[in-house]
Scaffold this motif. Structure first.
Motif, PDB file in Angstrom:
ATOM      1  N   TRP A  84       0.814  -1.212   0.000  1.00 29.19           N
ATOM      2  CA  TRP A  84       0.000   0.000   0.000  1.00 29.19           C
ATOM      3  C   TRP A  84       0.851   1.268   0.000  1.00 29.19           C
ATOM      4  N   ARG A  85       0.246   2.339  -0.486  1.00 32.43           N
ATOM      5  CA  ARG A  85       0.834   3.680  -0.358  1.00 32.43           C
ATOM      6  C   ARG A  85      -0.288   4.719  -0.378  1.00 32.43           C
ATOM      7  N   PHE A  86       0.046   5.929   0.059  1.00 34.53           N
ATOM      8  CA  PHE A  86      -0.824   7.083  -0.127  1.00 34.53           C
ATOM      9  C   PHE A  86      -0.241   7.930  -1.256  1.00 34.53           C
ATOM     10  N   THR A  87      -1.095   8.332  -2.186  1.00 28.67           N
ATOM     11  CA  THR A  87      -0.606   9.125  -3.301  1.00 28.67           C
ATOM     12  C   THR A  87      -0.250  10.533  -2.822  1.00 28.67           C
ATOM     13  N   PRO A  88       0.912  11.062  -3.179  1.00 31.07           N
ATOM     14  CA  PRO A  88       1.289  12.405  -2.719  1.00 31.07           C
ATOM     15  C   PRO A  88       0.386  13.498  -3.277  1.00 31.07           C
ATOM     16  N   THR A  89      -0.066  13.321  -4.540  1.00 37.72           N
ATOM     17  CA  THR A  89      -0.949  14.283  -5.193  1.00 37.72           C
ATOM     18  C   THR A  89      -2.117  13.525  -5.801  1.00 37.72           C
ATOM     19  N   TRP A  90      -3.086  14.260  -6.345  1.00 34.64           N
ATOM     20  CA  TRP A  90      -4.209  13.595  -7.001  1.00 34.64           C
ATOM     21  C   TRP A  90      -3.728  13.118  -8.366  1.00 34.64           C
ATOM     22  N   ASP A  91      -3.089  11.960  -8.358  1.00 31.02           N
ATOM     23  CA  ASP A  91      -2.461  11.405  -9.556  1.00 31.02           C
ATOM     24  C   ASP A  91      -3.124  10.072  -9.875  1.00 31.02           C
ATOM     25  N   PRO A  92      -4.055  10.039 -10.846  1.00 37.93           N
ATOM     26  CA  PRO A  92      -4.769   8.801 -11.136  1.00 37.93           C
ATOM     27  C   PRO A  92      -3.860   7.640 -11.515  1.00 37.93           C
ATOM     28  N   ALA A  93      -2.652   7.923 -12.021  1.00 36.23           N
ATOM     29  CA  ALA A  93      -1.748   6.859 -12.478  1.00 36.23           C
ATOM     30  C   ALA A  93      -0.830   6.347 -11.376  1.00 36.23           C
ATOM     31  N   PHE A  94      -0.922   6.894 -10.187  1.00 31.54           N
ATOM     32  CA  PHE A  94      -0.010   6.498  -9.100  1.00 31.54           C
ATOM     33  C   PHE A  94      -0.293   5.063  -8.668  1.00 31.54           C
ATOM     34  N   THR A  95       0.746   4.237  -8.606  1.00 33.45           N
ATOM     35  CA  THR A  95       0.609   2.846  -8.198  1.00 33.45           C
ATOM     36  C   THR A  95       1.373   2.589  -6.901  1.00 33.45           C
ATOM     37  N   ALA A  96       0.967   1.531  -6.205  1.00 35.72           N
ATOM     38  CA  ALA A  96       1.606   1.166  -4.941  1.00 35.72           C
ATOM     39  C   ALA A  96       2.558  -0.004  -5.096  1.00 35.72           C
ATOM     40  N   ALA A  97       2.187  -0.977  -5.920  1.00 35.52           N
ATOM     41  CA  ALA A  97       2.961  -2.205  -6.024  1.00 35.52           C
ATOM     42  C   ALA A  97       3.992  -2.097  -7.149  1.00 35.52           C
ATOM     43  N   TYR A  98       5.235  -2.408  -6.842  1.00 39.02           N
ATOM     44  CA  TYR A  98       6.284  -2.330  -7.855  1.00 39.02           C
ATOM     45  C   TYR A  98       6.031  -3.311  -8.995  1.00 39.02           C
ATOM     46  N   ARG A 149      -5.680  17.819  -9.669  1.00 41.14           N
ATOM     47  CA  ARG A 149      -4.897  17.083 -10.663  1.00 41.14           C
ATOM     48  C   ARG A 149      -3.973  18.021 -11.443  1.00 41.14           C
ATOM     49  N   THR A 150      -4.471  19.178 -11.820  1.00 40.64           N
ATOM     50  CA  THR A 150      -3.654  20.090 -12.625  1.00 40.64           C
ATOM     51  C   THR A 150      -2.661  20.879 -11.786  1.00 40.64           C
ATOM     52  N   SER A 151      -3.007  21.179 -10.539  1.00 41.18           N
ATOM     53  CA  SER A 151      -2.110  21.979  -9.693  1.00 41.18           C
ATOM     54  C   SER A 151      -1.007  21.149  -9.065  1.00 41.18           C
ATOM     55  N   GLU A 152      -1.250  19.838  -8.892  1.00 41.56           N
ATOM     56  CA  GLU A 152      -0.302  18.910  -8.271  1.00 41.56           C
ATOM     57  C   GLU A 152       0.089  19.344  -6.849  1.00 41.56           C
ATOM     58  N   ILE A 153      -0.829  19.992  -6.157  1.00 47.04           N
ATOM     59  CA  ILE A 153      -0.573  20.361  -4.758  1.00 47.04           C
ATOM     60  C   ILE A 153      -0.613  19.103  -3.907  1.00 47.04           C
ATOM     61  N   PRO A 154       0.209  19.000  -2.872  1.00 47.06           N
ATOM     62  CA  PRO A 154       0.143  17.834  -1.981  1.00 47.06           C
ATOM     63  C   PRO A 154      -1.269  17.643  -1.437  1.00 47.06           C
ATOM     64  N   LEU A 155      -1.760  16.434  -1.565  1.00 46.31           N
ATOM     65  CA  LEU A 155      -3.158  16.143  -1.266  1.00 46.31           C
ATOM     66  C   LEU A 155      -3.498  16.391   0.200  1.00 46.31           C
ATOM     67  N   ASP A 156      -2.660  15.880   1.101  1.00 45.92           N
ATOM     68  CA  ASP A 156      -2.934  16.045   2.529  1.00 45.92           C
ATOM     69  C   ASP A 156      -2.851  17.517   2.939  1.00 45.92           C
ATOM     70  N   ARG A 157      -1.949  18.256   2.321  1.00 46.63           N
ATOM     71  CA  ARG A 157      -1.820  19.684   2.604  1.00 46.63           C
ATOM     72  C   ARG A 157      -3.101  20.421   2.239  1.00 46.63           C
TER      73      ARG A 157
END
Length: 450
Positions: free
Chosen positions: A264-278, A359-367
């Protein structure tokens, strides 16, 4: 809360599970006990010695199962059907009621070999247990329906794994689940054409997890429930920015509760292509594809139920998923933003603007979630956020920012480098203080959001 033992799993009979024996570990060192979860089922009064006896040595809890049960199931793994799986390093240890009256299961991970271990050793690395603590604590705080890490006990064995430095330390984990039945359990029965057992399992799930009696329409009612619950889970994952990593059909619980956290991982930004498993080279379970993946898994349940039901009502039940997901996504994001719902049109406009802008701003999601809580987005968020700011301000706050958590300078988050930093002092110096501090921080955030 008084401990209320149960054992309804025995109603199903031995076609659904295999009695197994737990491993005899060289050591049992208590590393984590979740007294908050234990209080919900009346087990917080156990001494540490009693805790270890039950959750490290697996002495039965009075009134519940007398022997652990390894459940039988199949499943699609990355869309490839696998008939050779089952509880391979875990088992169902006990059942009980929680403070809400729900039937709960205590299941294990790393408790030894079973008939389904294949070539595995049935063990869990200590690091894997620590990672599961962090995942479940974070998800619970963020409002996701998740299993809870109940116990982690170090077992004194050296394990060899290809994906982390070896030898590495070992552990046995216990998780508290609202149910232990996977979609893959139905798939296994369908694989063997066991229609009577599909009917029996359908009745069991409806009765014990949804409070309904079986009947001629039981399959479509079950499917409708599972579609609704898993749509809710998909919305919660997206609002939390969480990527499970392995959304195989054997990892989907028919109560819609998430569990079993590996890469598992948390995506840093709203990035639909972000994956957790290598190993997810095609991005099958990427952040933005999780609703699709969960829907596909529920379709496998529908296919299994086709052996005992007509197709049309099952299709009707599946048709609930997309719209239900959209509503659940809106509800979960509004909850995390600390806002009340407004109107369906206004809520949907807000979520669409939020996805587009993040998605377009790429601001950190948790922030962003931290700064926007209660709907007042700071002026430091410039022009691209103008539409979103107005939509946020149109919603009444669900909660104020008067909890001490909001006076901090940064949100509680869980980037992968912090997970590694929390783990590093444990093998180096047997220092657990970073983990303890992080769990406290996460729970503080959860209190602020709840």
């Amino acid at each position: 809360m008084t401990f209320t033992p149960q054992q309804p799993i025995l109603e199903l009979g031995d076609a659904f599970y295999d009695p197994v024996a737990p491993a005899d570990f060289p050591q049992t060192i208590l590393r984590f006990r979740n007294d908050r979860a234990a209080a919900s089922v009346g087990l917080d009064g156990l001494s540490d010695a009693e805790w270890i006896a039950h959750f490290g040595r697996f002495q039965p809890l009075d009134g519940t199962l007398r022997q652990p049960l390894a459940l039988r199931y199949h499943g699609h793994q990355f869309r490839v059907y696998n008939p050779e799986i089952g509880d391979g390093r875990g088992f169902l240890f006990a059942q009980m009621r929680d403070e809400q009256g729900r039937l709960m299961d205590l299941g294990t991970k790393g408790s030894g070999q079973t008939p389904y271990s294949r070539f595995g050793d049935g063990r869990l690395t200590l690091k894997g247990g620590v990672r599961e603590i962090l995942a479940t604590e974070m998800l619970e705080a963020l409002g996701v329906d998740t299993s809870r890490t109940f116990s982690l006990i170090e077992t004194g064995e050296e394990l060899h794994r290809g994906d982390e430095p070896s030898p590495t330390r070992s552990a046995v984990m216990v998780r508290l689940n609202h149910g232990h039945i996977r979609i893959g359990a139905f798939q296994r029965l369908a694989y063997f054409q066991e229609t009577e057992n599909i009917e029996r399992l359908t009745a069991y799930v409806l009765n014990h997890y949804y409070g309904e009696e079986a009947g001629p329409d039981a399959p479509q009612r079950l499917l409708a429930h599972v579609a609704a619950r898993t749509a809710r889970l998909a919305g919660q994952f997206m609002a939390a920015g969480f990527v499970h990593g392995v959304l195989n059909s054997d990892n989907i619980n028919v109560t819609g509760e998430s569990f079993d956290y590996g890469p598992w991982r948390f995506t840093p930004t709203w990035d639909p292509a972000f994956t957790a498993a290598y190993f997810d080279h095609a991005g099958l379970y990427a952040f933005g594809r999780q609703p699709e993946a969960i829907y596909w898994d529920v379709m496998q349940l529908a296919g299994s139920l086709r052996l005992i039901a007509d197709e049309a009502p099952l299709v009707e039940a599946m048709d609930l998923f997309p719209e239900r997901f959209q509503r659940e996504l809106e509800a979960a994001i509004l909850w995390r933003l600390g806002l009340e719902p407004h109107s369906p049109e206004q809520d949907r406009s807000l979520i669409q603007a939020l996805e587009r802008t993040l998605r377009t701003s790429e601001i950190p999601l948790d922030r962003f979630y931290f700064d926007a809580f209660a709907g007042q987005l700071p002026e430091a968020y410039g022009g691209p956020f103008a539409e979103l700011r107005a939509l946020l301000a149109a919603h009444a706050p669900r909660k104020s920012r008067d909890h001490p958590y909001w006076s901090g300078n940064a949100p509680c988050s869980m980037p992968i480098d912090e997970v590694e930093a929390i783990w590093a002092p444990i093998p180096a110096d047997d220092d657990w203080s970073a983990l303890t501090a992080k769990v406290d921080q996460i729970r503080t955030m959860g209190d602020a959001l709840a």
